[in-house]
Design a protein around this motif. Structure first.
Motif, PDB file in Angstrom:
ATOM      1  N   LEU A  84     -10.916   3.799  -2.153  1.00 55.34           N
ATOM      2  CA  LEU A  84      -9.861   3.153  -2.933  1.00 55.34           C
ATOM      3  C   LEU A  84     -10.045   1.648  -2.956  1.00 55.34           C
ATOM      4  O   LEU A  84     -10.503   1.044  -1.979  1.00 55.34           O
ATOM      5  CB  LEU A  84      -8.485   3.495  -2.362  1.00 55.34           C
ATOM      6  N   GLU A  85      -9.679   1.054  -4.049  1.00 50.81           N
ATOM      7  CA  GLU A  85      -9.747  -0.396  -4.188  1.00 50.81           C
ATOM      8  C   GLU A  85      -8.474  -1.022  -3.613  1.00 50.81           C
ATOM      9  O   GLU A  85      -7.373  -0.467  -3.736  1.00 50.81           O
ATOM     10  CB  GLU A  85      -9.873  -0.765  -5.667  1.00 50.81           C
ATOM     11  N   TRP A  89      -1.120  -1.528  -6.218  1.00 50.12           N
ATOM     12  CA  TRP A  89      -0.791  -0.156  -6.595  1.00 50.12           C
ATOM     13  C   TRP A  89      -1.298   0.850  -5.575  1.00 50.12           C
ATOM     14  O   TRP A  89      -0.581   1.795  -5.221  1.00 50.12           O
ATOM     15  CB  TRP A  89      -1.383   0.148  -7.978  1.00 50.12           C
ATOM     16  N   THR A  90      -2.519   0.646  -5.082  1.00 49.60           N
ATOM     17  CA  THR A  90      -3.053   1.594  -4.082  1.00 49.60           C
ATOM     18  C   THR A  90      -2.313   1.463  -2.759  1.00 49.60           C
ATOM     19  O   THR A  90      -2.078   2.466  -2.080  1.00 49.60           O
ATOM     20  CB  THR A  90      -4.552   1.345  -3.864  1.00 49.60           C
ATOM     21  N   LEU A  93       0.949   3.292  -3.197  1.00 49.47           N
ATOM     22  CA  LEU A  93       0.724   4.736  -3.217  1.00 49.47           C
ATOM     23  C   LEU A  93       0.451   5.278  -1.816  1.00 49.47           C
ATOM     24  O   LEU A  93       1.009   6.315  -1.414  1.00 49.47           O
ATOM     25  CB  LEU A  93      -0.447   5.056  -4.140  1.00 49.47           C
ATOM     26  N   LEU A  94      -0.392   4.578  -1.055  1.00 48.15           N
ATOM     27  CA  LEU A  94      -0.713   5.023   0.304  1.00 48.15           C
ATOM     28  C   LEU A  94       0.513   4.992   1.222  1.00 48.15           C
ATOM     29  O   LEU A  94       0.704   5.885   2.049  1.00 48.15           O
ATOM     30  CB  LEU A  94      -1.826   4.149   0.895  1.00 48.15           C
TER      31      LEU A  94
END
Length: 349
Positions: A84-85, A89-90, A93-94
């Motif tokens: 994942l970058e 947003w990531t 989400l995580l």
């Protein structure tokens, strides 16, 4: 005034001890983490700073929660983290994925916060150094263990003395309230003075709640503490004394309303006022003397309070045999009338 100065001194000493513990434990944990090969040794003292709480039990629980949160946070993202970058947003989400299960399982909120913190930092730093996740687990455990050990070894928290100090202060104030009430009764239950007494009663109730909080903290401070000696027995006896003082508070706060109603009804005679004034004064004097006697024989902070025995105080009030037979019913009747009056019901004529 004496009790207030002792409390200030106690707070200062407690603050200095806390600083010492954090400083020593942080230094030790840093060196131990480096000894075990950590590339991020600051993680160990970070856990120390967060884990040292007001009691050994609290420290152990927080340290445990931090370890569990760290392990769960890393386990929930370790397999996908490299794919994942790093962006907002990531990360969001995580965090949502990593915390959903603990929330559904209703685990302690401290664990949830630690999971979120671990996910955030591990996700960011693992992309910069592959050692971070391993270091975080190891250093968190090191910091947690060092924090608890230091709490136990260096002046383990013990709040029995502080609890006894607040108990003594509450008892003296209760005795003063008895004395003020006796004076008020003997001076025809003046309504203006009654308002001041009610304010004193409210303040004393707040003080009672504070004493109860101190006793709960004292009880918790003895858990996991290997150096309590006879502190448990002292605390238990003080708790019994507190129960008696609470009964005294309930009594004096209740009779204030009764005397006020009696005076308003214009039924109370001068002789009755004098007798009741003497009775209440004797009760308050006895409470004050018991506390002062304890203070004279030993410091208040180390006091073991003798339980009150009011059977030694002569009863100043006598009622006729006819009234004696009905005294329970009359007591219930009066309490019920007062309740209905206070809650807006119709007073029985």
């Amino acid at each position: 005034m004496k009790i207030s100065k002792e409390k200030q001194k106690f707070e200062l000493i407690k603050g200095l001890i806390l600083i010492t513990k954090i400083a020593v434990a942080s230094g030790v944990s840093w060196e131990v983490a480096k000894l075990f090969g950590s590339k991020h040794p600051y993680l160990a003292p970070l856990t120390v700073i967060l884990s040292i709480q007001e009691t050994i039990q609290h420290s152990a629980m927080y340290a445990f929660y931090r370890i569990i949160g760290t392990l769960f946070g890393i386990a929930s993202i370790i397999l996908i983290i490299k794919h994942l970058e790093v962006n907002g947003w990531t990360i969001g989400l995580l965090l949502a994925i990593g915390m959903i299960l603990p929330v559904l399982l209703r685990v302690h909120k401290t664990i949830i916060y630690q999971i979120a913190l671990t996910i955030l930092l591990v996700f960011v730093f693992v992309h910069k150094t592959s050692y971070y996740a391993t270091d975080r687990i190891r250093d968190t455990i090191i910091g947690a263990l060092v924090a608890v050990i230091i709490q136990v070894v260096i002046f383990p928290p013990n709040y029995v003395k502080e609890a006894n100090r607040t108990l003594s202060q509450f008892g003296l104030h209760l005795g003063q309230l008895f004395a003020k009430t006796a004076y008020w009764v003997n001076n025809n239950c003046n309504m203006i003075e009654r308002k001041n007494l009610m304010e004193d009663t409210t303040s004393l109730l707040q003080e009672l709640h504070q004493v109860e909080k101190e006793f709960k903290k004292a009880e918790k401070s003895l858990r996991l503490n290997p150096f309590t000696k006879n502190e448990n027995q002292i605390l238990k006896k003080s708790e019994q004394f507190l129960v008696q003082l609470k009964q005294g508070y309930t009594y004096i706060s209740g009779v204030l309303g009764t005397f006020s109603d009696w005076a308003e009804a214009d039924y109370i005679s001068t002789l009755d006022r004098q007798k009741w004034s003497i009775q209440i004064q004797m009760l308050g004097k006895y409470i004050t003397e018991q506390i002062e006697k304890t203070s004279e024989t030993s410091p208040v902070s180390k006091a073991s309070f003798d339980l009150l025995d009011l059977s030694s105080i002569p009863l100043q009030i006598n009622i006729s045999p006819e009234l004696e037979f009905h005294r329970y019913q009359l007591s219930l009747y009066n309490d019920t009338i007062k309740l209905m009056k206070n809650l807006g019901g119709n007073d029985k004529k």
